[in-house]
Every structure is written in C-alpha cells, then in structure tokens.
Motif scaffolding. Structure first.
Motif, PDB file in Angstrom:
ATOM      1  N   PRO A 215       0.801  -1.225   0.000  1.00 31.33           N
ATOM      2  CA  PRO A 215       0.000   0.000   0.000  1.00 31.33           C
ATOM      3  C   PRO A 215       0.832   1.271   0.000  1.00 31.33           C
ATOM      4  CG  PRO A 215      -0.922  -1.596   1.532  1.00 31.33           C
ATOM      5  CD  PRO A 215       0.395  -2.144   1.087  1.00 31.33           C
ATOM      6  N   ARG A 216       2.011   1.244   0.583  1.00 33.21           N
ATOM      7  CA  ARG A 216       2.812   2.466   0.695  1.00 33.21           C
ATOM      8  C   ARG A 216       3.238   3.019  -0.661  1.00 33.21           C
ATOM      9  NH1 ARG A 216       6.453  -1.686   2.471  1.00 33.21           N
ATOM     10  NH2 ARG A 216       8.403  -1.790   1.230  1.00 33.21           N
ATOM     11  N   HIS A 217       3.107   2.208  -1.722  1.00 33.46           N
ATOM     12  CA  HIS A 217       3.451   2.663  -3.068  1.00 33.46           C
ATOM     13  C   HIS A 217       2.208   3.006  -3.886  1.00 33.46           C
ATOM     14  CE1 HIS A 217       7.556   0.350  -2.853  1.00 33.46           C
ATOM     15  NE2 HIS A 217       7.480   1.375  -2.012  1.00 33.46           N
ATOM     16  N   ASN A 218       1.101   3.225  -3.206  1.00 34.20           N
ATOM     17  CA  ASN A 218      -0.175   3.524  -3.863  1.00 34.20           C
ATOM     18  C   ASN A 218      -0.816   4.700  -3.124  1.00 34.20           C
ATOM     19  OD1 ASN A 218      -2.708   3.580  -5.000  1.00 34.20           O
ATOM     20  ND2 ASN A 218      -3.278   1.496  -4.421  1.00 34.20           N
ATOM     21  N   PRO A 219      -0.520   5.928  -3.500  1.00 31.21           N
ATOM     22  CA  PRO A 219      -0.955   7.072  -2.684  1.00 31.21           C
ATOM     23  C   PRO A 219      -2.456   7.265  -2.613  1.00 31.21           C
ATOM     24  CG  PRO A 219      -0.084   7.814  -4.795  1.00 31.21           C
ATOM     25  CD  PRO A 219       0.240   6.342  -4.693  1.00 31.21           C
ATOM     26  N   PHE A 220      -3.195   6.824  -3.608  1.00 27.58           N
ATOM     27  CA  PHE A 220      -4.622   7.126  -3.707  1.00 27.58           C
ATOM     28  C   PHE A 220      -5.427   6.496  -2.582  1.00 27.58           C
ATOM     29  CE2 PHE A 220      -2.543   6.998  -7.797  1.00 27.58           C
ATOM     30  CZ  PHE A 220      -2.805   8.270  -8.279  1.00 27.58           C
ATOM     31  N   ILE A 221      -5.012   5.323  -2.118  1.00 25.82           N
ATOM     32  CA  ILE A 221      -5.801   4.602  -1.117  1.00 25.82           C
ATOM     33  C   ILE A 221      -5.660   5.181   0.284  1.00 25.82           C
ATOM     34  CG2 ILE A 221      -5.807   2.450  -2.430  1.00 25.82           C
ATOM     35  CD1 ILE A 221      -3.598   1.468  -0.483  1.00 25.82           C
ATOM     36  N   PHE A 222      -4.894   6.248   0.420  1.00 17.94           N
ATOM     37  CA  PHE A 222      -4.778   6.900   1.726  1.00 17.94           C
ATOM     38  C   PHE A 222      -5.795   8.026   1.901  1.00 17.94           C
ATOM     39  CE2 PHE A 222      -0.822   4.686   1.239  1.00 17.94           C
ATOM     40  CZ  PHE A 222      -0.535   4.240   2.521  1.00 17.94           C
TER      41      PHE A 222
END
Length: 387
Positions: free
Chosen positions: A150-157
């Motif tokens: 998840p840390r490489h997928n900014p949108f899901i934050f």
C-alpha cells in the motif's frame, strides 16, 4: 396558481474551435504557460536509487533508448529529508506528506482531506486510474498482497477514494486496477487522462536490481509508446520515489511527442515540480501545497500550443419556486476565455429538455454577443438566463 422548482444545469453550447478537445477527453482549461497540450499522462514510479546508481552498465535500456528519446533532469530531488517511501508518494498526489513520516497502512495513515490531485481531476471531469502490479482488482487493496504494498499507492490513503478504508469501496475498485489491464486499455484506447503506474517490489528496483527494473521498462514502456493515447498528445514521466541514503539527485525522464530529445538540464526540481506540471497539463486548480511554489518541467518540452478554453461561472443555476406563467428574475453567468488564445464564438444557445422555457440575454458591463464574435485570452463577458 401552480408553482414549480427549477434547477438548470448550464448546457450552453459555445461554438468554438479548440483542438485540445480531440479524442473526446475534456480539459478543465488550457495548459499552463510553457506546457504543451498534453491529453494523457503516464507516471511510472521506481524505487530508492540515486540517479548516479542508474548507470549505463546496469540500465542499458534507460541510457541507450529512453534518454536519447526524451529529456531528463540531472538535479531532481525528493523533498528535503523526506523518507521513507510513503510520504514521497503522498507528496506526488497532494503536494505534501500531510504529516506522514512512516510506511504504515491506510488504517493508520488515512487522510480526510479532499484537496488532492485525484479529486481535482474528478471534479474537472477528467478520468484517472492507478495501475498497481500484483493486485487482484476485486477489492480495494488496503493491505499488502504478494509484491504489492500500500505504501506505493498514494490514492488509497484518501477517504474520499476508499469510502474511508472500505475494502469493498466501488469507487476505489473502479480507479485502482491491476497493472495487467493496462495493455488492453492501451490497445482499446480507453486509458484514463491520468495514469499512475506502480511496478511490484521487484520490478520497481526496490527488492531486485537496477537491471531488473531496466528490463521491466524495456518490456513495458514500448507498449505505451506505440499507443494512440501517447502518440496523440501523451507524456510518460519516469521517476524514483526517493534517494538512497540522501535526497538525491534521483532520476526524472520525460517522453512525449512534445518533449525535447536527447536533452538534459540542471534545473532544481522536486516532486512538487511533477505535481505542478501535471496540474498544469490539465489546468486543474488550486495548485496543491508545495506545487504552488515549485518550478514546473516546462523546460523539457518544445513549448505549449496556443488554445482557447471556456470557463462558465457559476456552472449551475437554481431558480427556486416559480409561478406558472411568470418570468423569474434573470441570473447572471460569466463566460471567461481561460486559455491562451482568442476564443471564436459563433453562437450561444441553450439546449436540452424544455430549452424553450429559458431565455438568454446580454447583461452586465461587458455583455456577451450572441452572434459571431471573439473573446480575447483572459477576457470575460456576461449574459443572463431567465426561466
């Protein structure tokens, strides 16, 4: 007497020539000064290497093919002191790390703000997708699976993307897709306006070698280069999330039909520069946090084309309760050419259901003409709508 409540969305046709609307992809406005008329953006994020580590021996495809094909930076840095990965990915989406300094999952680091790029694009009617390698596409990928993190997928934050960390969020699932789908979308010319591509932990050079990532690029980048989306106003931006043991410089490569070839510069850039550039391509505002004061990547390109763009304010009218057989008070609309070239107007009309129930007329200090006319770049005129 019968009264009805009327809300009219402004379906006002401005018969103007604007080449930036080719392929049916809307633009919120003209590109920022100095930027070309880009319609499709691809960003590829790689991991944890200084530019000096991406040498010709370990990255022959980058050096022998990509650099001669486009432009690159010799002085591109991650934001000062910003480590590890997650805050850098958030910066590319929001212009700031939003207080995040670790790599925790969205359950811990989720953000309530809607002031980030994906939301601005959606509001402007522009499409976006995040292509993530190794996800299934059946759920919103809020936790690690395989070599996806998840840390490489900014949108899901961002809560407005995930419906506040809902793994079954339809909005998230629609926008965050398996990387394997990109090839089909390219072939069918159905890619989004903005496409954020994250290879898995091996192919992004994080867990595996530079040569592994270079080989992945040599296999995947040609698919994009061959697509209509790229050929008709596309750009590929390839960068790294952060420096190794420092803030960089890290790599930034720009490929586009509008990009200078075999070109490099020593202008100081950061991730804010990339965000500002993407916002500039699509004309979406406000500039997000650090992007407001950043230098964009316009030096990589041969220059922006002149084009008009239409902005209406407001974009909807509410006439409230109106007695049948009587006329409402007129509501004023401001029409602005927010582009960088004159807007030629052949007519202004209202279309749609019961269009005849509404009337248009010039109004204000600089009234719009309803016949053939021209509006200069940055100029405005006004007219009124009556129900």
């Amino acid at each position: 007497m019968q009264a009805i409540r009327v809300i009219i969305l402004l379906c006002i046709f401005l018969c103007a020539v604007a080449a930036s609307h080719a392929q049916g992809k809307p633009l919120a406005s003209a590109p920022a000064a100095g930027l070309p008329p880009i319609k499709t953006v691809f960003i590829i994020l790689l991991e944890n290497h200084n530019w000096s580590q991406i040498d010709p021996a370990s990255a022959p495809y980058i050096h022998n093919t990509l650099l001669p094909l486009g432009a690159h930076a010799e002085q591109y840095f991650n934001p000062p002191g910003l480590h590890p990965s997650e805050p850098n990915y958030l910066w590319l989406e929001a212009g700031d790390n939003l207080g995040v300094t670790n790599d925790a999952d969205p359950a811990t680091n989720h953000q309530s703000t809607v002031n980030h790029l994906a939301t601005l694009l959606t509001t402007a009617g522009l499409s976006w997708k995040a292509y993530q390698e190794d996800i299934s596409g059946t759920t919103c990928p809020l936790t690690r699976v395989g070599l996806y993190v998840p840390r490489h997928n900014p949108f899901i934050f961002f809560d407005d993307v995930t419906n506040t960390n809902d793994p079954n969020s339809a909005n998230c699932i629609a926008h965050v897709r398996p990387y394997s789908e990109l090839a089909t979308d390219l072939q069918n010319n159905t890619v989004a306006s903005y496409n954020f591509i994250t290879p898995n932990l091996c192919n992004d050079m994080h867990d595996c070698s530079v040569s592994t990532g270079d080989t992945w690029l040599s296999r995947e980048v040609p698919r994009i280069l061959a697509s209509q989306a790229y050929k008709n106003g596309g750009v590929i931006l390839i960068t790294w999330d952060e420096g190794e043991g420092s803030d960089g410089p890290i790599g930034m490569i720009a490929l586009s039909p509008f990009a200078k070839t075999n070109y490099s510069n020593t202008i100081h850039y950061t991730h804010s520069s990339t965000l500002r550039t993407v916002q500039g391509f699509f004309g979406v505002t406000p500039l997000l946090r650090g992007a407001a004061n950043a230098t964009d990547l316009s030096d990589f390109f041969t220059g922006g084309a002149s084009a008009p763009a239409v902005t209406l304010s407001p974009t909807s009218l509410n006439f409230g309760n109106q007695l049948v057989g009587s006329a409402s008070s007129p509501s004023t609309i401001t029409l602005t050419d927010s582009g960088n070239a004159a807007l030629s107007i052949s007519s202004i009309i209202i279309t749609g259901t019961n269009a005849g129930d509404f009337a248009l007329s010039p109004t204000g200090g600089t009234p719009c003409s309803f016949g053939a006319s021209s509006l200069g770049a940055g100029s405005s005129c006004t007219f009124s709508v009556t129900f």
